[in-house]
Design an enzyme around this catalytic site. Sequence first.
Site, PDB file in Angstrom:
ATOM      1  N   TYR A  92     124.623  39.882  58.148  1.00 38.21           N
ATOM      2  CA  TYR A  92     124.117  39.021  59.220  1.00 38.21           C
ATOM      3  C   TYR A  92     124.526  39.662  60.542  1.00 38.21           C
ATOM      4  CZ  TYR A  92     123.021  35.456  55.724  1.00 38.21           C
ATOM      5  OH  TYR A  92     122.494  34.780  54.650  1.00 38.21           O
ATOM      6  N   SER A 111     116.796  29.682  53.101  1.00 37.46           N
ATOM      7  CA  SER A 111     115.519  29.344  53.742  1.00 37.46           C
ATOM      8  C   SER A 111     115.090  27.926  53.368  1.00 37.46           C
ATOM      9  CB  SER A 111     114.421  30.337  53.337  1.00 37.46           C
ATOM     10  OG  SER A 111     113.274  30.213  54.129  1.00 37.46           O
ATOM     11  N   PRO A 112     115.986  26.933  53.499  1.00 41.07           N
ATOM     12  CA  PRO A 112     115.675  25.572  53.049  1.00 41.07           C
ATOM     13  C   PRO A 112     114.527  24.901  53.794  1.00 41.07           C
ATOM     14  CG  PRO A 112     117.678  25.590  54.365  1.00 41.07           C
ATOM     15  CD  PRO A 112     117.327  27.014  54.091  1.00 41.07           C
ATOM     16  N   LEU A 113     114.269  25.338  55.021  1.00 40.62           N
ATOM     17  CA  LEU A 113     113.177  24.734  55.801  1.00 40.62           C
ATOM     18  C   LEU A 113     111.914  25.595  55.783  1.00 40.62           C
ATOM     19  CD1 LEU A 113     115.250  23.444  58.845  1.00 40.62           C
ATOM     20  CD2 LEU A 113     114.408  22.112  56.904  1.00 40.62           C
ATOM     21  N   GLY A 114     111.921  26.622  54.953  1.00 38.57           N
ATOM     22  CA  GLY A 114     110.720  27.431  54.809  1.00 38.57           C
ATOM     23  C   GLY A 114     110.660  28.675  55.656  1.00 38.57           C
ATOM     24  N   HIS A 137     124.827  39.815  47.098  1.00 39.26           N
ATOM     25  CA  HIS A 137     123.663  39.352  47.862  1.00 39.26           C
ATOM     26  C   HIS A 137     122.331  39.496  47.134  1.00 39.26           C
ATOM     27  CE1 HIS A 137     122.689  38.607  52.372  1.00 39.26           C
ATOM     28  NE2 HIS A 137     121.841  37.973  51.616  1.00 39.26           N
TER      29      HIS A 137
END
Length: 294
Positions: free
Chosen positions: A55, A210-213, A130
């Site tokens: 990151y 990427s929980p919100l897309g 990862h």
Amino acid sequence: MRTTQLGPTQLQVSAIGLGGMPMSIAGRPPEAQAIAVIHRALDLGITLIDTADSYCKDETDKHHNERLIHKALQQYEGDTGSVVVATKGGLMRPNGSWTRNGDPKHLRQTIRESFEALGGQRPIDLWQYHAPDHNYSIEESLAPAKEAVDSGLIRFVGVSNFSVEQIRQARKVVEIVSVQNQYNPWYRQPESDGVLQYCEQEGLTFLPWSPLGGSSRVGSLDSFPVLTRLAQEKGGSIYNIVLAWLRAKSPCVLPIPGASKVSSIEDSVRALDLQLSEAEVQQIDQQVKQGAAA
């Protein structure tokens, strides 16, 4: 703050986490703003922060997010004793791209560097491989993680972007407590490939990335009437509804939405106050599926 057990460990962590990636990649906020986001997350009771050695902007910036999180924890005036920092290793950032590197020599080095970036005073709470690199076997790539557990550099190990069979292989090398794969209403592979069911059966925590897309999806969530309707009915945001959908899918799911603004993490935490019925979950499933087909 609601809490949940991290896999088969005895650690209790917040039922929603903070994803650190937006605070360190291209377009990242000023450091003071990023630290304010982390401090606000801690104020709200979040005790799980997800990061990675990759990151960062590129290879010259490696471990940026880990150093940022450590600095924020050091500056926080409250108690951080229960905070669990979950990092990852195994991706490279040449010129800002993303490539896999499962070379055991590299992983030994990056585990040590992550340990130092996070303060070098206590073991890494959770280190996750990862993504599998097909140039190396799972056994080869996870051997450094097992060594690091045995030597006290790492407490617990997880995997990311793994299939059920790959998770099984990993568990022959070292105890695995969590799995981090992509999962959201528009990407439902964990439901069909058996990973979500396997995690639930085996008592592993599932961390949906990427929980919100993703960034391309977030700006168009209001194009799905079922999401806007449920948000209005329940007095929350569209983002709350998506996070509540994830939590409704399985008790092993622990969302880790990213944030680079204080308002974003404040909004995400409100999702814990929303409950979706089975019928509402199915409505989201159906409408999103129809939208994807269209």
